[in-house]
Design a protein around this motif. Structure first.
Motif, PDB file in Angstrom:
ATOM      1  N   GLU A  91       0.841  -1.188   0.000  1.00  0.00           N
ATOM      2  CA  GLU A  91       0.000   0.000   0.000  1.00  0.00           C
ATOM      3  C   GLU A  91       0.884   1.250   0.000  1.00  0.00           C
ATOM      4  O   GLU A  91       2.030   1.199   0.440  1.00  0.00           O
ATOM      5  CB  GLU A  91      -0.911  -0.021   1.219  1.00  0.00           C
ATOM      6  CG  GLU A  91      -1.976  -1.123   1.196  1.00  0.00           C
ATOM      7  CD  GLU A  91      -2.890  -1.044  -0.005  1.00  0.00           C
ATOM      8  OE1 GLU A  91      -3.339   0.064  -0.370  1.00  0.00           O
ATOM      9  OE2 GLU A  91      -3.146  -2.101  -0.602  1.00  0.00           O
ATOM     10  N   PRO A  92       0.373   2.392  -0.468  1.00  0.00           N
ATOM     11  CA  PRO A  92       1.163   3.619  -0.499  1.00  0.00           C
ATOM     12  C   PRO A  92       1.791   3.922   0.861  1.00  0.00           C
ATOM     13  O   PRO A  92       1.147   3.782   1.902  1.00  0.00           O
ATOM     14  CB  PRO A  92       0.136   4.692  -0.882  1.00  0.00           C
ATOM     15  CG  PRO A  92      -0.898   3.943  -1.649  1.00  0.00           C
ATOM     16  CD  PRO A  92      -0.976   2.588  -0.988  1.00  0.00           C
ATOM     17  N   GLY A  93       3.067   4.276   0.837  1.00  0.00           N
ATOM     18  CA  GLY A  93       3.796   4.592   2.052  1.00  0.00           C
ATOM     19  C   GLY A  93       4.456   3.402   2.722  1.00  0.00           C
ATOM     20  O   GLY A  93       5.296   3.571   3.603  1.00  0.00           O
ATOM     21  N   GLU A  94       4.107   2.194   2.317  1.00  0.00           N
ATOM     22  CA  GLU A  94       4.681   0.986   2.920  1.00  0.00           C
ATOM     23  C   GLU A  94       6.053   0.702   2.318  1.00  0.00           C
ATOM     24  O   GLU A  94       6.233   0.716   1.103  1.00  0.00           O
ATOM     25  CB  GLU A  94       3.749  -0.196   2.666  1.00  0.00           C
ATOM     26  CG  GLU A  94       4.197  -1.473   3.318  1.00  0.00           C
ATOM     27  CD  GLU A  94       3.217  -2.611   3.082  1.00  0.00           C
ATOM     28  OE1 GLU A  94       3.581  -3.739   3.414  1.00  0.00           O
ATOM     29  OE2 GLU A  94       2.106  -2.381   2.550  1.00  0.00           O
ATOM     30  N   ALA A  95       7.024   0.443   3.183  1.00  0.00           N
ATOM     31  CA  ALA A  95       8.381   0.116   2.722  1.00  0.00           C
ATOM     32  C   ALA A  95       8.455  -1.362   2.346  1.00  0.00           C
ATOM     33  O   ALA A  95       7.981  -2.228   3.087  1.00  0.00           O
ATOM     34  CB  ALA A  95       9.398   0.431   3.793  1.00  0.00           C
ATOM     35  N   ILE A  96       9.049  -1.647   1.189  1.00  0.00           N
ATOM     36  CA  ILE A  96       9.320  -3.022   0.774  1.00  0.00           C
ATOM     37  C   ILE A  96      10.549  -3.508   1.533  1.00  0.00           C
ATOM     38  O   ILE A  96      10.591  -4.606   2.054  1.00  0.00           O
ATOM     39  CB  ILE A  96       9.564  -3.122  -0.745  1.00  0.00           C
ATOM     40  CG1 ILE A  96       8.421  -2.498  -1.536  1.00  0.00           C
ATOM     41  CG2 ILE A  96       9.827  -4.557  -1.159  1.00  0.00           C
ATOM     42  CD1 ILE A  96       7.102  -3.198  -1.438  1.00  0.00           C
ATOM     43  N   PHE A  97      11.583  -2.664   1.571  1.00  0.00           N
ATOM     44  CA  PHE A  97      12.754  -2.892   2.408  1.00  0.00           C
ATOM     45  C   PHE A  97      13.424  -1.553   2.676  1.00  0.00           C
ATOM     46  O   PHE A  97      13.111  -0.553   2.043  1.00  0.00           O
ATOM     47  CB  PHE A  97      13.737  -3.911   1.796  1.00  0.00           C
ATOM     48  CG  PHE A  97      14.224  -3.600   0.412  1.00  0.00           C
ATOM     49  CD1 PHE A  97      15.146  -2.587   0.175  1.00  0.00           C
ATOM     50  CD2 PHE A  97      13.788  -4.354  -0.665  1.00  0.00           C
ATOM     51  CE1 PHE A  97      15.597  -2.318  -1.112  1.00  0.00           C
ATOM     52  CE2 PHE A  97      14.246  -4.105  -1.948  1.00  0.00           C
ATOM     53  CZ  PHE A  97      15.151  -3.075  -2.169  1.00  0.00           C
ATOM     54  N   HIS A  98      14.321  -1.561   3.658  1.00  0.00           N
ATOM     55  CA  HIS A  98      15.006  -0.337   4.076  1.00  0.00           C
ATOM     56  C   HIS A  98      16.493  -0.398   3.743  1.00  0.00           C
ATOM     57  O   HIS A  98      17.095  -1.476   3.730  1.00  0.00           O
ATOM     58  CB  HIS A  98      14.855  -0.135   5.590  1.00  0.00           C
ATOM     59  CG  HIS A  98      13.452   0.106   6.021  1.00  0.00           C
ATOM     60  ND1 HIS A  98      12.864   1.346   5.978  1.00  0.00           N
ATOM     61  CD2 HIS A  98      12.506  -0.744   6.490  1.00  0.00           C
ATOM     62  CE1 HIS A  98      11.626   1.245   6.405  1.00  0.00           C
ATOM     63  NE2 HIS A  98      11.374  -0.010   6.723  1.00  0.00           N
ATOM     64  N   GLN A  99      17.052   0.762   3.501  1.00  0.00           N
ATOM     65  CA  GLN A  99      18.488   0.890   3.304  1.00  0.00           C
ATOM     66  C   GLN A  99      19.189   0.237   4.495  1.00  0.00           C
ATOM     67  O   GLN A  99      18.820   0.478   5.643  1.00  0.00           O
ATOM     68  CB  GLN A  99      18.832   2.377   3.211  1.00  0.00           C
ATOM     69  CG  GLN A  99      20.266   2.678   2.903  1.00  0.00           C
ATOM     70  CD  GLN A  99      20.472   4.177   2.698  1.00  0.00           C
ATOM     71  OE1 GLN A  99      19.567   4.886   2.254  1.00  0.00           O
ATOM     72  NE2 GLN A  99      21.645   4.655   3.017  1.00  0.00           N
ATOM     73  N   ALA A 137       5.507  -0.737 -13.448  1.00  0.00           N
ATOM     74  CA  ALA A 137       5.240  -2.099 -13.917  1.00  0.00           C
ATOM     75  C   ALA A 137       6.291  -2.553 -14.928  1.00  0.00           C
ATOM     76  O   ALA A 137       6.687  -1.806 -15.812  1.00  0.00           O
ATOM     77  CB  ALA A 137       3.847  -2.170 -14.536  1.00  0.00           C
ATOM     78  N   GLY A 138       6.775  -3.776 -14.726  1.00  0.00           N
ATOM     79  CA  GLY A 138       7.777  -4.356 -15.603  1.00  0.00           C
ATOM     80  C   GLY A 138       9.198  -4.121 -15.142  1.00  0.00           C
ATOM     81  O   GLY A 138      10.129  -4.747 -15.639  1.00  0.00           O
ATOM     82  N   GLU A 139       9.387  -3.216 -14.191  1.00  0.00           N
ATOM     83  CA  GLU A 139      10.731  -2.953 -13.676  1.00  0.00           C
ATOM     84  C   GLU A 139      10.968  -3.804 -12.431  1.00  0.00           C
ATOM     85  O   GLU A 139      10.039  -4.325 -11.826  1.00  0.00           O
ATOM     86  CB  GLU A 139      10.900  -1.472 -13.359  1.00  0.00           C
ATOM     87  CG  GLU A 139      10.821  -0.614 -14.623  1.00  0.00           C
ATOM     88  CD  GLU A 139      11.087   0.838 -14.340  1.00  0.00           C
ATOM     89  OE1 GLU A 139      12.224   1.284 -14.603  1.00  0.00           O
ATOM     90  OE2 GLU A 139      10.156   1.511 -13.858  1.00  0.00           O
ATOM     91  N   PRO A 143      -0.670   1.632  -4.705  1.00  0.00           N
ATOM     92  CA  PRO A 143      -0.851   0.207  -4.395  1.00  0.00           C
ATOM     93  C   PRO A 143      -0.058  -0.631  -5.406  1.00  0.00           C
ATOM     94  O   PRO A 143      -0.028  -0.307  -6.598  1.00  0.00           O
ATOM     95  CB  PRO A 143      -2.352  -0.011  -4.553  1.00  0.00           C
ATOM     96  CG  PRO A 143      -2.951   1.341  -4.310  1.00  0.00           C
ATOM     97  CD  PRO A 143      -1.956   2.314  -4.895  1.00  0.00           C
ATOM     98  N   MET A 144       0.610  -1.672  -4.909  1.00  0.00           N
ATOM     99  CA  MET A 144       1.488  -2.460  -5.778  1.00  0.00           C
ATOM    100  C   MET A 144       1.200  -3.950  -5.657  1.00  0.00           C
ATOM    101  O   MET A 144       0.848  -4.437  -4.595  1.00  0.00           O
ATOM    102  CB  MET A 144       2.959  -2.254  -5.394  1.00  0.00           C
ATOM    103  CG  MET A 144       3.526  -0.921  -5.757  1.00  0.00           C
ATOM    104  SD  MET A 144       5.261  -0.771  -5.230  1.00  0.00           S
ATOM    105  CE  MET A 144       6.022  -2.163  -6.020  1.00  0.00           C
ATOM    106  N   ASP A 145       1.425  -4.638  -6.780  1.00  0.00           N
ATOM    107  CA  ASP A 145       1.518  -6.093  -6.808  1.00  0.00           C
ATOM    108  C   ASP A 145       2.919  -6.392  -7.309  1.00  0.00           C
ATOM    109  O   ASP A 145       3.358  -5.818  -8.317  1.00  0.00           O
ATOM    110  CB  ASP A 145       0.499  -6.713  -7.770  1.00  0.00           C
ATOM    111  CG  ASP A 145      -0.929  -6.581  -7.273  1.00  0.00           C
ATOM    112  OD1 ASP A 145      -1.138  -6.603  -6.046  1.00  0.00           O
ATOM    113  OD2 ASP A 145      -1.832  -6.463  -8.110  1.00  0.00           O
ATOM    114  N   GLY A 157       1.607  -1.011 -10.296  1.00  0.00           N
ATOM    115  CA  GLY A 157       1.862   0.046  -9.331  1.00  0.00           C
ATOM    116  C   GLY A 157       3.214   0.698  -9.522  1.00  0.00           C
ATOM    117  O   GLY A 157       3.921   0.442 -10.500  1.00  0.00           O
ATOM    118  N   GLU A 158       3.562   1.564  -8.563  1.00  0.00           N
ATOM    119  CA  GLU A 158       4.807   2.310  -8.615  1.00  0.00           C
ATOM    120  C   GLU A 158       5.465   2.330  -7.243  1.00  0.00           C
ATOM    121  O   GLU A 158       4.788   2.309  -6.217  1.00  0.00           O
ATOM    122  CB  GLU A 158       4.561   3.765  -9.037  1.00  0.00           C
ATOM    123  CG  GLU A 158       4.067   3.922 -10.448  1.00  0.00           C
ATOM    124  CD  GLU A 158       3.874   5.390 -10.804  1.00  0.00           C
ATOM    125  OE1 GLU A 158       3.461   6.184  -9.925  1.00  0.00           O
ATOM    126  OE2 GLU A 158       4.149   5.737 -11.959  1.00  0.00           O
TER     127      GLU A 158
END
Length: 101
Positions: A1-9, A42-44, A66-68, A22-23
Motif C-alpha cells: 500500500e502507499p507509504g509501505e516500505a518493501i525494504f530499508h536501506q 510495472a515491468g521494472e 498500491p502495488m503487486d 503500481g509504482e
C-alpha cells in the motif's frame, strides 16, 4: 500500500522484486534526509544489487501507489542467473547504470 516500505536501506538482501502493477520510489537516506533516486513502475525490478553483490540494501524502496509484485528468493535468482548468462549480463548492465547515479 502507499507509504509501505518493501525494504530499508541497510537491510540484508534476500529477494528480487518485479513490479506487476503500481509504482515505487527508490530513496537514499543521507544525513537524515530522503532523496528520491528513481520511480519504478510495472515491468521494472529492484533488489538485485544486494543479492548479486552480497551486500546490504543501498536504498529504501517504498510503495508510491498500491502495488503487486513478484518475489524471487535469493536461491532462485542464483539458479536462474547460473543457467541463463544473458540474464546475468542484463543485471550487470542495470547495476552499472544504477551505480552511476
Amino acid at each position: 500500500e502507499p507509504g509501505e516500505a518493501i525494504f530499508h536501506q541497510g537491510d540484508m538482501g534476500d529477494c528480487l522484486y518485479i513490479i506487476v502493477r503500481g509504482e515505487a520510489d527508490v530513496l537514499l537516506e543521507h544525513e537524515g534526509q530522503e532523496v528520491v533516486l528513481a520511480c519504478l513502475g510495472a515491468g521494472e525490478y529492484f533488489g538485485e544489487m544486494a543479492l548479486l553483490n552480497q551486500k546490504t540494501r543501498n536504498a529504501t524502496v517504498r510503495c508510491k501507489t498500491p502495488m503487486d509484485v513478484l518475489v524471487l528468493p535469493k536461491g532462485d535468482l542464483g539458479a536462474l542467473v547460473s543457467h541463463f548468462p544473458a540474464l546475468q549480463q542484463s543485471f550487470d548492465s542495470v547495476m552499472a547504470k544504477r551505480s552511476s547515479r
